[in-house]
Write an enzyme that holds these catalytic residues in place. Sequence first.
Site, PDB file in Angstrom:
ATOM      1  N   CYS A  68       0.141  -6.729 -13.720  1.00 24.00           N
ATOM      2  CA  CYS A  68      -1.307  -5.886 -14.137  1.00 24.00           C
ATOM      3  C   CYS A  68      -1.149  -4.738 -15.117  1.00 24.00           C
ATOM      4  CB  CYS A  68      -2.009  -5.387 -12.843  1.00 24.00           C
ATOM      5  SG  CYS A  68      -2.855  -6.483 -11.679  1.00 24.00           S
ATOM      6  N   CYS A  75      -3.280  -0.654  -4.097  1.00 23.65           N
ATOM      7  CA  CYS A  75      -2.731  -1.682  -4.771  1.00 23.65           C
ATOM      8  C   CYS A  75      -2.041  -2.600  -4.231  1.00 23.65           C
ATOM      9  CB  CYS A  75      -1.805  -0.978  -6.048  1.00 23.65           C
ATOM     10  SG  CYS A  75      -2.845  -0.556  -7.390  1.00 23.65           S
ATOM     11  N   CYS A 127       3.774  -4.818  -9.713  1.00 23.78           N
ATOM     12  CA  CYS A 127       3.060  -3.728 -10.535  1.00 23.78           C
ATOM     13  C   CYS A 127       2.878  -3.990 -11.836  1.00 23.78           C
ATOM     14  CB  CYS A 127       3.478  -2.161 -10.173  1.00 23.78           C
ATOM     15  SG  CYS A 127       4.096  -1.961  -8.743  1.00 23.78           S
ATOM     16  N   CYS A 142       0.180  30.884   1.435  1.00 18.20           N
ATOM     17  CA  CYS A 142       1.107  30.505   0.487  1.00 18.20           C
ATOM     18  C   CYS A 142       1.266  31.834  -0.565  1.00 18.20           C
ATOM     19  CB  CYS A 142       0.300  29.291  -0.323  1.00 18.20           C
ATOM     20  SG  CYS A 142      -0.241  28.059   0.528  1.00 18.20           S
ATOM     21  N   CYS A 184       4.414  34.519  -0.372  1.00 17.21           N
ATOM     22  CA  CYS A 184       5.652  34.334  -1.268  1.00 17.21           C
ATOM     23  C   CYS A 184       5.407  34.060  -2.480  1.00 17.21           C
ATOM     24  CB  CYS A 184       6.159  32.923  -0.392  1.00 17.21           C
ATOM     25  SG  CYS A 184       6.969  33.280   1.294  1.00 17.21           S
TER      26      CYS A 184
END
Lengths: 109, 269
Positions: free
Chosen positions: B188, B230, B185, B84, B87
């Site tokens: 909750c 979930c 979603c 990594c 570059c």
Amino acid sequence: MASNVKPRVRVPGKAAKGEIVEIKTLISHNMESGRRKGKDGKLIPRSIINKFEVTFNGKSVFSSDWQPAISANPYMSIFAKVDESGEFAFKWTDDGGSIYEKTSKITVS
Amino acid sequence: MKFFWRDITLAVATLSVAVGVGASSANAADWGPYQVEDRRSGYTYMTDESRAMQVDTFQNPGMLWVEEGADLWTTVDGKAGKSCSTCHGDAAESMKGIGARYPVVDEGMGKLKNVEQQINSCRGKNMEAAPYKWESKEMLSLTSYVNHQSLGLPVSVKVDGAAAPFFEKGKAFYYERRGQLDMSCSQCHEDNAGNMVRANILSEGQINGFPTYRLKWQKPGSTHRRFRGCNKQVRSTPFGYGSDEYVNLELYVKWRGRGLPVETPAVRN
């Protein structure tokens, strides 16, 4: 046998004579409790660190037996009174008999 | 006379209780950077012990993965003989802000990509290395390391322009009821944040701390692992890691936490 176990410790570099210092330790270990079942429905054998010991200049200052309920990647902090310069040595022993060690120096002025 | 004194004492006692309560709730409401307007990081829903564990970079077990990621950053892998850092150089410079602004639109792919997908695309195109599996130790380590470079920066994702259609899809997903329990979603994490769901306290479901070290998992997990968890809990079939649905959702949920600091690696229960 746990793979890629890396112990870390943090001891203050310097302390006054008689000072009580906090020492922190953390070790990456998956602490397999021996209670879980694998995909094949068989129990995964227990593989935990069962003993943790700290010595200062060769003298035992802390020792503990660990049990399966201790979490993965266990963190332990202890307090020690230092009267002289020296070296703390930390030793974790696991069920496979592997020993992980780390040392750290402290200078007392 | 006797009664008189007792009344005074009672009055004083009542007064001090009232003051005490007032002071403590004022303290509890002051979350500093962990609250922006009415948006609260999951950090504010944790116990004092978990919060202390997160803030202390030594005690935080997620830092083990960050350190592992730092090693991977400079490890040469693949046929191109690159790492990594070949570059990108110093991650502290080049990766700063990535965790705060991803997912972004990739023009080549014509859709959103998140940090995990960017890592694998880099590995494929530039390093000619095999992609990491989504929830592998390597992927979690490198993602933690990259996101950790944005620690404390406010979350700020781009949701207009090319990202707008994906943002809308993510938003639709968030409000869509699904599964046998027929829940979205929002039911909750929007309507009931702060209330108990059986033995757990519901948070707003902010994702500013991902990959998050979850004490229950005993390791860090990706945003998509959390989404899958979930979805399973409302008894719906989860989507795959890196699926378009989840990357769109990731953008929308991240936008919900705009302004909150990046906390990677956060510690949650």
